[in-house]
Design an enzyme around this catalytic site. Sequence first.
Site, PDB file in Angstrom:
ATOM      1  N   GLY A 242       0.742  -1.533  -0.482  1.00  0.00           N
ATOM      2  CA  GLY A 242      -0.294  -0.443   0.274  1.00  0.00           C
ATOM      3  C   GLY A 242       0.999   1.530  -0.049  1.00  0.00           C
ATOM      4  O   GLY A 242       1.018   1.803  -1.233  1.00  0.00           O
ATOM      5  N   PHE A 243       1.695   1.220   1.072  1.00  0.00           N
ATOM      6  CA  PHE A 243       2.586   2.686   1.268  1.00  0.00           C
ATOM      7  C   PHE A 243       1.816   3.459   1.351  1.00  0.00           C
ATOM      8  O   PHE A 243       2.688   5.176   0.603  1.00  0.00           O
ATOM      9  CB  PHE A 243       3.431   2.072   0.350  1.00  0.00           C
ATOM     10  CG  PHE A 243       3.929   1.126  -0.206  1.00  0.00           C
ATOM     11  CD1 PHE A 243       5.126   0.688   1.350  1.00  0.00           C
ATOM     12  CD2 PHE A 243       4.087   0.462  -1.832  1.00  0.00           C
ATOM     13  CE1 PHE A 243       5.759  -1.163   0.358  1.00  0.00           C
ATOM     14  CE2 PHE A 243       4.489  -1.479  -1.765  1.00  0.00           C
ATOM     15  CZ  PHE A 243       4.749  -1.248  -0.327  1.00  0.00           C
ATOM     16  N   GLY A 470      -0.023  -6.041   4.338  1.00  0.00           N
ATOM     17  CA  GLY A 470       1.472  -6.504   3.691  1.00  0.00           C
ATOM     18  C   GLY A 470       2.631  -6.609   5.270  1.00  0.00           C
ATOM     19  O   GLY A 470       3.567  -7.285   5.305  1.00  0.00           O
ATOM     20  N   THR A 471       2.407  -5.862   5.583  1.00  0.00           N
ATOM     21  CA  THR A 471       2.940  -5.290   7.049  1.00  0.00           C
ATOM     22  C   THR A 471       3.686  -6.753   7.853  1.00  0.00           C
ATOM     23  O   THR A 471       4.573  -5.845   8.994  1.00  0.00           O
ATOM     24  CB  THR A 471       2.939  -3.491   7.807  1.00  0.00           C
ATOM     25  OG1 THR A 471       1.422  -4.565   8.836  1.00  0.00           O
ATOM     26  CG2 THR A 471       2.527  -2.652   6.568  1.00  0.00           C
ATOM     27  N   GLY A 518      -0.627   1.593  12.683  1.00  0.00           N
ATOM     28  CA  GLY A 518      -1.349   0.582  12.784  1.00  0.00           C
ATOM     29  C   GLY A 518      -0.820  -0.208  13.984  1.00  0.00           C
ATOM     30  O   GLY A 518      -2.506  -0.667  14.884  1.00  0.00           O
ATOM     31  N   LYS A 639      10.782  -9.995  13.677  1.00  0.00           N
ATOM     32  CA  LYS A 639      11.185 -11.252  12.595  1.00  0.00           C
ATOM     33  C   LYS A 639      10.142 -10.067  11.503  1.00  0.00           C
ATOM     34  O   LYS A 639      10.765  -9.422  10.646  1.00  0.00           O
ATOM     35  CB  LYS A 639      10.117 -11.758  11.907  1.00  0.00           C
ATOM     36  CG  LYS A 639      10.694 -12.260  11.052  1.00  0.00           C
ATOM     37  CD  LYS A 639       9.598 -13.557  11.027  1.00  0.00           C
ATOM     38  CE  LYS A 639      10.001 -14.622  10.200  1.00  0.00           C
ATOM     39  NZ  LYS A 639      10.236 -15.775   9.417  1.00  0.00           N
ATOM     40  N   GLY A 710       6.910   2.008  10.324  1.00  0.00           N
ATOM     41  CA  GLY A 710       6.454   1.357   8.897  1.00  0.00           C
ATOM     42  C   GLY A 710       7.105   2.297   8.053  1.00  0.00           C
ATOM     43  O   GLY A 710       8.253   2.190   6.674  1.00  0.00           O
ATOM     44  N   GLU A 711       7.484   3.770   8.017  1.00  0.00           N
ATOM     45  CA  GLU A 711       7.577   4.836   7.845  1.00  0.00           C
ATOM     46  C   GLU A 711       9.409   4.815   8.166  1.00  0.00           C
ATOM     47  O   GLU A 711       9.319   5.743   7.207  1.00  0.00           O
ATOM     48  CB  GLU A 711       6.545   6.205   7.584  1.00  0.00           C
ATOM     49  CG  GLU A 711       5.815   5.525   6.957  1.00  0.00           C
ATOM     50  CD  GLU A 711       4.210   6.668   7.027  1.00  0.00           C
ATOM     51  OE1 GLU A 711       3.731   7.806   6.190  1.00  0.00           O
ATOM     52  OE2 GLU A 711       3.992   6.425   7.928  1.00  0.00           O
TER      53      GLU A 711
HETATM   54 MO1  MOS Z   1       0.997   6.296   4.340  1.00  0.00          MO
HETATM   55  S1  MOS Z   1       1.858   7.276   2.761  1.00  0.00           S
HETATM   56  O1  MOS Z   1       0.417   7.085   5.832  1.00  0.00           O
HETATM   57  O2  MOS Z   1       0.461   4.685   4.584  1.00  0.00           O
END
Ligand code: MOS
Length: 744
Positions: A242-243, A470-471, A518, A639, A710-711
């Site tokens: 997604g990103f 997918g995370t 998330g 992981k 994540g980011e």
């Molecule tokens: Mo992220 S750019 O908030 O999915």
Amino acid sequence: MVTSSPGRSVDRVDGAAKVTGAAKYAADNRLPGIVHGHLVTSTIARGTIRSMDVRAARAAAGVIAVYTPADPLRLLPPQNPIIQIAGEARRPLQDREVRYHGQIIGLVVAETFEQARDAAALVRVTYRPHGDPLRASFAEAARDAVIPDPPWSQPVYFRADGVTPIDQALANSQVTVSATYDQPPKQHNAMEPHSAVAMWEGGRLTVYSGTQGPALHALEIAEALGVDKRNVHVISPYVGGGFGGKVVTWAPTLLAAAAARALGRPVKVVTTREQLFTVTGHRTEFTQQVTLGASRDGRLNAVKHEGVSNMLIENPTRVVGELYDSPNLHLVTRIATMDVPKTTIMRAPGYEAGSFALECAMDEMAGELGMDPVELRTKNDLTTSYPLPEASERLPFSSRHLKECYQVGARRFGWSRRRAEPRAVTDGDRLVGMGMASGVLPASQFVAAARVRFRANGTVNVASANADLGTGALTALAILGADSLGIPVDRVKPALGTSLLPVNWEGDAMMGAAGSAGTTTLASAVHTAARDAIKALIAHAVAHEASPFHGMDTEDVHYERGVLTAGAKSTPFGRLLTTTRTGGIEATTVAELKEEADRYAFASYAAYFCEVRVDRWTGEARLSRMTTVVDAGAIVNAKTARSQIVGGIIMSLGQALLEDARLEADTGRIANANLADYLLPVNADVPPLDVHFLDHPDTNYNHAGVRGLGELSSVGAAAAIANAVYNATGVRVRQLPITPDKLI
Ligand code: MOS
């Protein structure tokens, strides 16, 4: 209640389904009577559709319907301002205007995919171009860029003494560096293309569609189609990346839903790779100018950072406010207006681009001072947050260990072996260089709802209408549930990915996997729901006649590690529910966030150390090794957390060396809208990546001590690579990507 251990490493609960092909993604759903839609897109960037001849397409084999602006599927515009900004404020087919090259101007529906695609190629379109010049050159548009209306990207002007303008503060600095940094537009290119299967039964709509937020997706689809959100059921158990590109809902899904309603049959629409470049959003181009002023001993005195993007959420000038202490700040972002496909959010919006400019400028400053880049950063480490417009108060950081990231990273990487002067190290035909940079990502969490259900078979269901894009979120949910209840992970059955699971409709608009929120969001929701489910279980235990605890006071019955006890009596919840012949006891609750979450500033941090090798004859730069040290609070699953960091670094490798969407200035067309010409890192480009997590649970933020990550690794890693290229070659490339032509 939760114990954090960065060493804990749990296999994905859906791993086997994914690697065996059993996992069904949106487009894998085959429903009886399904028909296929294919998009028709514009071949000019700006003008009005004069005519669309659809006779040949309508007459083609298998064609059921052809929708155009003259014969449209009606879609209502989005109401929510975030959706208007990150998505398309104007829905396709609702008027004859063409606003960018590759805009959707038609949908052909046929019995098979091939028939729809072939018929789409038979649609003949004529256009009336507009007289005024096309705005497809970012460099030109940037000249007319303007400061946006509040609340977006408002300028920040800090003056130490309240009066001295920034240029004077810079002039008063003993050492200054100033440079312009540019980066091209970039495409999301998730593996799974945007696709949807939509089906109506009476007034109820079911949509299979990959999304980062099933509830937000349902809300948007309902709004666009003018139906109640509770009559839209989004099913999205697996998402192929997604990103940020699957936060808002793009037109292919809306058109599938509208066509299914019009035709009374299930409709599937799959976007082609080429169409993805234009009908879904991409990352804006940027230009940034950074000027740093410092004293000889390396204390920042003034930072002037001005940036231009063409997306309101892509504000690149905030990074310094999270990293370095400077008495004078001047941060201004302007927005350019262009006739190009829609820009949207992409991994670490603003921070990805801003960190490239700032962290390269810091490297240039270190060079100017003759100081080690780690020492310069350590010296200017921020201890209290700035009162930025977004935060307004100066707050202490809850848990900030960026200096430890530098120290641990430098040691693991062997930074002391770096030679400060460029071109000092060679290995055969390769120039070898080392570079480093900082990473930062402000933390965020949403107020979500979750359900925890104890079952008679000894397992627990934990569910929330969030997404796993997918995370590994589904696995994290199982772990968070297990920790909140004190039971083994394999006794927790997690569920995400449909809008019928618990939703906090009254809460945040972004109810999904976005903003690296998330896991933190799920942590608070599961913690609250587990507490309430335990209360409900105890209430059941004292109320039910068959229960060994029947008639007792609820205060005398205790829950611990899946077992209820009172005095000498002790019964696991599974046995209790079996005895009382009760299928399950549950609670569905909206998360209660910790009060401390308002009293501190929260962000996650990283330090990157890398080595590059540049071929002295061809100018090809390759990353040869990288160490990343991360401070993101407690790590729920080492992981999948590692995979997130590695994924962000690989995206940064693309940012630094490869990715470059070529927007033709005279036509507004993306010239390389395919995976052959739009270069992405592949396995052969990626060396072994060393990732190390510090262990500092941030329990002011939530009970699990978790912040997002994540980011994070899309912030700063590209600068580390660019700085290493400079150290290898002596060439400072400030225009990404760093292609061979810029090094020879
Ligand atoms: Mo992220 S750019 O908030 O999915």
